[in-house]
Design a protein around this motif. Structure first.
Motif, PDB file in Angstrom:
ATOM      1  N   LEU A  48       0.810  -1.212   0.000  1.00  0.00           N
ATOM      2  CA  LEU A  48       0.000   0.000   0.000  1.00  0.00           C
ATOM      3  C   LEU A  48       0.846   1.265   0.000  1.00  0.00           C
ATOM      4  O   LEU A  48       0.458   2.270  -0.586  1.00  0.00           O
ATOM      5  CB  LEU A  48      -0.932   0.029   1.216  1.00  0.00           C
ATOM      6  CG  LEU A  48      -2.010  -1.030   1.264  1.00  0.00           C
ATOM      7  CD1 LEU A  48      -2.790  -0.932   2.570  1.00  0.00           C
ATOM      8  CD2 LEU A  48      -2.941  -0.919   0.088  1.00  0.00           C
ATOM      9  N   PRO A  70      -4.252   0.958  -2.956  1.00  0.00           N
ATOM     10  CA  PRO A  70      -4.759   2.295  -2.632  1.00  0.00           C
ATOM     11  C   PRO A  70      -3.766   3.393  -2.927  1.00  0.00           C
ATOM     12  O   PRO A  70      -4.147   4.487  -3.280  1.00  0.00           O
ATOM     13  CB  PRO A  70      -5.024   2.225  -1.137  1.00  0.00           C
ATOM     14  CG  PRO A  70      -5.129   0.801  -0.821  1.00  0.00           C
ATOM     15  CD  PRO A  70      -4.324   0.057  -1.841  1.00  0.00           C
ATOM     16  N   ILE A  75      -4.380   4.405   9.214  1.00  0.00           N
ATOM     17  CA  ILE A  75      -4.343   2.956   9.410  1.00  0.00           C
ATOM     18  C   ILE A  75      -3.675   2.616  10.737  1.00  0.00           C
ATOM     19  O   ILE A  75      -4.159   1.767  11.500  1.00  0.00           O
ATOM     20  CB  ILE A  75      -3.629   2.262   8.234  1.00  0.00           C
ATOM     21  CG1 ILE A  75      -4.491   2.371   6.975  1.00  0.00           C
ATOM     22  CG2 ILE A  75      -3.346   0.804   8.553  1.00  0.00           C
ATOM     23  CD1 ILE A  75      -3.822   1.875   5.717  1.00  0.00           C
ATOM     24  N   VAL A  86      -5.041  -6.145   5.169  1.00  0.00           N
ATOM     25  CA  VAL A  86      -5.433  -4.734   5.144  1.00  0.00           C
ATOM     26  C   VAL A  86      -5.624  -4.358   3.689  1.00  0.00           C
ATOM     27  O   VAL A  86      -4.726  -4.542   2.872  1.00  0.00           O
ATOM     28  CB  VAL A  86      -4.381  -3.813   5.796  1.00  0.00           C
ATOM     29  CG1 VAL A  86      -4.839  -2.369   5.753  1.00  0.00           C
ATOM     30  CG2 VAL A  86      -4.073  -4.257   7.219  1.00  0.00           C
ATOM     31  N   ARG A  87      -6.793  -3.848   3.346  1.00  0.00           N
ATOM     32  CA  ARG A  87      -7.090  -3.499   1.957  1.00  0.00           C
ATOM     33  C   ARG A  87      -7.787  -2.141   1.891  1.00  0.00           C
ATOM     34  O   ARG A  87      -8.427  -1.713   2.832  1.00  0.00           O
ATOM     35  CB  ARG A  87      -8.039  -4.524   1.311  1.00  0.00           C
ATOM     36  CG  ARG A  87      -7.532  -5.935   1.264  1.00  0.00           C
ATOM     37  CD  ARG A  87      -6.473  -6.090   0.188  1.00  0.00           C
ATOM     38  NE  ARG A  87      -6.242  -7.476  -0.153  1.00  0.00           N
ATOM     39  CZ  ARG A  87      -5.398  -8.276   0.470  1.00  0.00           C
ATOM     40  NH1 ARG A  87      -4.732  -7.826   1.501  1.00  0.00           N
ATOM     41  NH2 ARG A  87      -5.234  -9.518   0.073  1.00  0.00           N
ATOM     42  N   HIS A  88      -7.658  -1.518   0.743  1.00  0.00           N
ATOM     43  CA  HIS A  88      -8.446  -0.322   0.460  1.00  0.00           C
ATOM     44  C   HIS A  88      -9.858  -0.784   0.156  1.00  0.00           C
ATOM     45  O   HIS A  88     -10.060  -1.859  -0.404  1.00  0.00           O
ATOM     46  CB  HIS A  88      -7.848   0.421  -0.739  1.00  0.00           C
ATOM     47  CG  HIS A  88      -8.432   1.778  -0.925  1.00  0.00           C
ATOM     48  ND1 HIS A  88      -9.589   1.982  -1.633  1.00  0.00           N
ATOM     49  CD2 HIS A  88      -8.038   2.985  -0.468  1.00  0.00           C
ATOM     50  CE1 HIS A  88      -9.876   3.276  -1.624  1.00  0.00           C
ATOM     51  NE2 HIS A  88      -8.948   3.900  -0.927  1.00  0.00           N
ATOM     52  N   GLN A  89     -10.857   0.004   0.512  1.00  0.00           N
ATOM     53  CA  GLN A  89     -12.246  -0.395   0.294  1.00  0.00           C
ATOM     54  C   GLN A  89     -12.589  -0.567  -1.173  1.00  0.00           C
ATOM     55  O   GLN A  89     -13.557  -1.234  -1.498  1.00  0.00           O
ATOM     56  CB  GLN A  89     -13.193   0.611   0.944  1.00  0.00           C
ATOM     57  CG  GLN A  89     -13.167   0.539   2.448  1.00  0.00           C
ATOM     58  CD  GLN A  89     -14.037   1.597   3.094  1.00  0.00           C
ATOM     59  OE1 GLN A  89     -14.312   2.636   2.514  1.00  0.00           O
ATOM     60  NE2 GLN A  89     -14.466   1.327   4.312  1.00  0.00           N
ATOM     61  N   TYR A 136     -10.454  -8.456  -1.575  1.00  0.00           N
ATOM     62  CA  TYR A 136     -10.367  -8.449  -0.113  1.00  0.00           C
ATOM     63  C   TYR A 136     -10.675  -9.821   0.484  1.00  0.00           C
ATOM     64  O   TYR A 136      -9.949 -10.336   1.284  1.00  0.00           O
ATOM     65  CB  TYR A 136     -11.286  -7.381   0.477  1.00  0.00           C
ATOM     66  CG  TYR A 136     -11.232  -7.379   1.986  1.00  0.00           C
ATOM     67  CD1 TYR A 136     -10.067  -7.007   2.639  1.00  0.00           C
ATOM     68  CD2 TYR A 136     -12.296  -7.795   2.733  1.00  0.00           C
ATOM     69  CE1 TYR A 136      -9.989  -7.029   4.019  1.00  0.00           C
ATOM     70  CE2 TYR A 136     -12.228  -7.823   4.108  1.00  0.00           C
ATOM     71  CZ  TYR A 136     -11.076  -7.436   4.738  1.00  0.00           C
ATOM     72  OH  TYR A 136     -10.998  -7.464   6.087  1.00  0.00           O
ATOM     73  N   TYR A 187     -10.106   2.160   4.497  1.00  0.00           N
ATOM     74  CA  TYR A 187      -9.450   0.869   4.489  1.00  0.00           C
ATOM     75  C   TYR A 187     -10.243  -0.094   5.364  1.00  0.00           C
ATOM     76  O   TYR A 187     -11.026   0.323   6.220  1.00  0.00           O
ATOM     77  CB  TYR A 187      -8.017   1.000   5.012  1.00  0.00           C
ATOM     78  CG  TYR A 187      -7.213   1.949   4.171  1.00  0.00           C
ATOM     79  CD1 TYR A 187      -6.505   1.489   3.079  1.00  0.00           C
ATOM     80  CD2 TYR A 187      -7.211   3.323   4.432  1.00  0.00           C
ATOM     81  CE1 TYR A 187      -5.790   2.365   2.273  1.00  0.00           C
ATOM     82  CE2 TYR A 187      -6.510   4.197   3.631  1.00  0.00           C
ATOM     83  CZ  TYR A 187      -5.802   3.713   2.561  1.00  0.00           C
ATOM     84  OH  TYR A 187      -5.108   4.582   1.750  1.00  0.00           O
TER      85      TYR A 187
END
Length: 127
Positions: free
Chosen positions: A18, A41, A66, A118-121, A126, A101
């Motif tokens: 990220l 992201p 985050i 952990v991911r961006h929306q 995901y 996130y």
């Protein structure tokens, strides 16, 4: 009660992906492309900010968001929404700007929380 928050190798790789990407490798969507892609992201942030004169402090602020979000897991992991049938698998929504996130984590025992991803929306992969 305080929980120890641990990151899996996957979660550590997610955070590196990220926020430590090479600017030259940042893909920018072709004009008219509105489809969701599996890109990081930072790519969204970099593409947007490079179009706005390159204020890259947004990436630093995202990392701070985050970090603060994950810190809340030390004291209150049970307040996060369930991610599956198991009451121990949960998601932490970390707001940031108009998106944010999501951290997938598991409460493994009475003192430990393990962050799995952990991911961006806006990411597709995901789950």
């Amino acid at each position: 009660m305080r929980y120890e928050v641990k990151l899996t190798l996957q979660a550590e790789e997610d955070l590196l992906r990220l926020f430590e990407q090479d600017l030259r490798k940042s893909p920018v969507r072709p004009e008219g492309d509105t489809g969701r892609r599996c890109v990081s992201p930072i790519d969204f942030v970099l593409a947007r900010e490079l179009e706005r004169d390159g204020d890259l402090t947004l990436a630093e602020r995202a990392l701070t968001a985050i970090t603060h979000g994950l810190a809340t897991l030390r004291s209150s992991p049970w307040t996060c929404r369930k991610a599956a049938q198991s009451p121990f698998l949960r998601e932490l929504v970390i707001p940031y700007g108009h998106t944010g996130y999501v951290a997938l984590f598991e409460i493994t025992d009475s003192t430990t929380v393990v962050v799995a991803a952990v991911r961006h929306q806006r990411e597709d992969d995901y789950h």
